[in-house]
Design a protein around this motif. Structure first.
Motif, PDB file in Angstrom:
ATOM      1  N   TRP A 122       0.453   5.834  -5.114  1.00 57.36           N
ATOM      2  CA  TRP A 122       1.506   4.837  -4.920  1.00 57.36           C
ATOM      3  C   TRP A 122       1.105   3.554  -5.632  1.00 57.36           C
ATOM      4  CZ3 TRP A 122       6.288   5.152  -2.836  1.00 57.36           C
ATOM      5  CH2 TRP A 122       6.962   3.948  -2.607  1.00 57.36           C
ATOM      6  N   ASP A 143      -2.574   3.510  -4.578  1.00 60.45           N
ATOM      7  CA  ASP A 143      -3.051   3.804  -3.224  1.00 60.45           C
ATOM      8  C   ASP A 143      -2.851   5.288  -2.935  1.00 60.45           C
ATOM      9  OD1 ASP A 143      -3.811   3.715  -0.568  1.00 60.45           O
ATOM     10  OD2 ASP A 143      -1.959   2.796   0.139  1.00 60.45           O
ATOM     11  N   LYS A 170      -7.926   3.787   3.821  1.00 56.88           N
ATOM     12  CA  LYS A 170      -7.211   3.280   2.655  1.00 56.88           C
ATOM     13  C   LYS A 170      -8.065   3.476   1.407  1.00 56.88           C
ATOM     14  CE  LYS A 170      -4.664  -0.762   0.965  1.00 56.88           C
ATOM     15  NZ  LYS A 170      -3.379  -0.026   0.879  1.00 56.88           N
ATOM     16  N   LEU A 198       0.390   0.006  -6.679  1.00 60.00           N
ATOM     17  CA  LEU A 198       0.222  -1.265  -5.981  1.00 60.00           C
ATOM     18  C   LEU A 198       0.297  -2.449  -6.929  1.00 60.00           C
ATOM     19  CD1 LEU A 198      -2.835  -0.394  -3.680  1.00 60.00           C
ATOM     20  CD2 LEU A 198      -0.416  -0.441  -3.023  1.00 60.00           C
ATOM     21  N   GLU A 199      -0.267  -2.286  -8.112  1.00 58.63           N
ATOM     22  CA  GLU A 199      -0.395  -3.424  -9.023  1.00 58.63           C
ATOM     23  C   GLU A 199      -0.489  -2.945 -10.454  1.00 58.63           C
ATOM     24  OE1 GLU A 199      -3.513  -7.188  -9.696  1.00 58.63           O
ATOM     25  OE2 GLU A 199      -3.679  -5.887  -7.931  1.00 58.63           O
ATOM     26  N   SER A 224      -3.478  -0.224 -10.372  1.00 58.47           N
ATOM     27  CA  SER A 224      -4.081   0.074  -9.072  1.00 58.47           C
ATOM     28  C   SER A 224      -3.095   0.895  -8.254  1.00 58.47           C
ATOM     29  CB  SER A 224      -4.418  -1.216  -8.309  1.00 58.47           C
ATOM     30  OG  SER A 224      -5.500  -1.886  -8.908  1.00 58.47           O
ATOM     31  N   VAL A 233      -8.088   3.081  -2.629  1.00 55.96           N
ATOM     32  CA  VAL A 233      -7.413   2.454  -3.764  1.00 55.96           C
ATOM     33  C   VAL A 233      -8.185   2.774  -5.042  1.00 55.96           C
ATOM     34  CG1 VAL A 233      -6.708   0.288  -4.852  1.00 55.96           C
ATOM     35  CG2 VAL A 233      -6.427   0.595  -2.385  1.00 55.96           C
TER      36      VAL A 233
END
Length: 203
Positions: A130, A150, A158, A132-133, A148, A160
């Protein structure tokens, strides 16, 4: 026929070295870059993988043949003391092999993160994590797109993964895997080839 081994002390030392570390939407550029990985038949890569979790320092040069949804094979190229050891990943199960012998390694960290699985996990994150950034960032003087993603862990931890992809050809330059905010694995890529590129070159 491959022989199953009991775990002698020397194998425990080796296993400790190899295992002691415990799709969203985004910008058009990130989506385009990740599409190549999502659609690929597979890839061959080499990287220097390091683990610096807590007081443990470990580093090895690994070669990985990665085939999505099938079997991935990781071979230790260095250091010499464990050169030739293979880790074979099939879904959630993996094992260490040496010569004609095979060792069912199991999993030794809560989130099933190990140096041996670092490179396949980074590819899996690029394919299905997923987002993130995403941003543009130079790494070691190389223009990259930093992504980044997830991926929730099996124990709800979590996880990453951050990957720096070269802007000129989309191949990875560096990768990091963090669990609960702590970077436990890094990969400095020294070689990367998509299988379709290898096929085209051979033709």
């Amino acid at each position: 026929m491959r022989k199953r081994l009991c775990v002698p002390m020397i194998t425990l030392v080796l296993l400790a070295a190899l295992t002691a570390c415990g799709g969203g939407t985004g910008g058009t550029e990130a989506v385009d870059l990740r599409d190549r990985y999502h659609d690929m038949e597979g890839c061959a890569m080499e990287a220097v993988v390091s683990c610096t979790q807590e007081d443990l320092a470990w580093e090895a040069t690994l070669h990985c043949d990665y085939v999505p949804g099938e079997q991935s094979v990781i071979v230790v190229l260095a250091p010499e003391s464990i050169m030739g050891v293979r880790a074979v990943l099939e879904e959630a199960e993996w094992r260490l092999e040496y010569g004609e012998d095979s060792l069912n390694a199991g999993t030794l960290s809560q989130e099933e993160i190990s140096p041996a699985a670092c490179l396949p996990r980074l590819m899996s994150a690029l394919r299905d994590g997923w987002l993130l950034e995403e941003n543009e960032e130079d790494w070691d003087g190389v223009a990259c797109t930093r992504i980044s993603v997830d991926q929730s862990g099996a124990q709800n931890g979590k996880i990453v993964s951050t990957i720096w992809l070269r802007q000129d050809d989309g191949t990875p330059l560096r990768g990091e895997i963090a669990v609960e905010g702590e970077i436990i694995l890094t990969a400095e890529f020294t070689n990367f080839t998509f299988y379709d590129t290898m096929t085209d070159s051979a033709a």
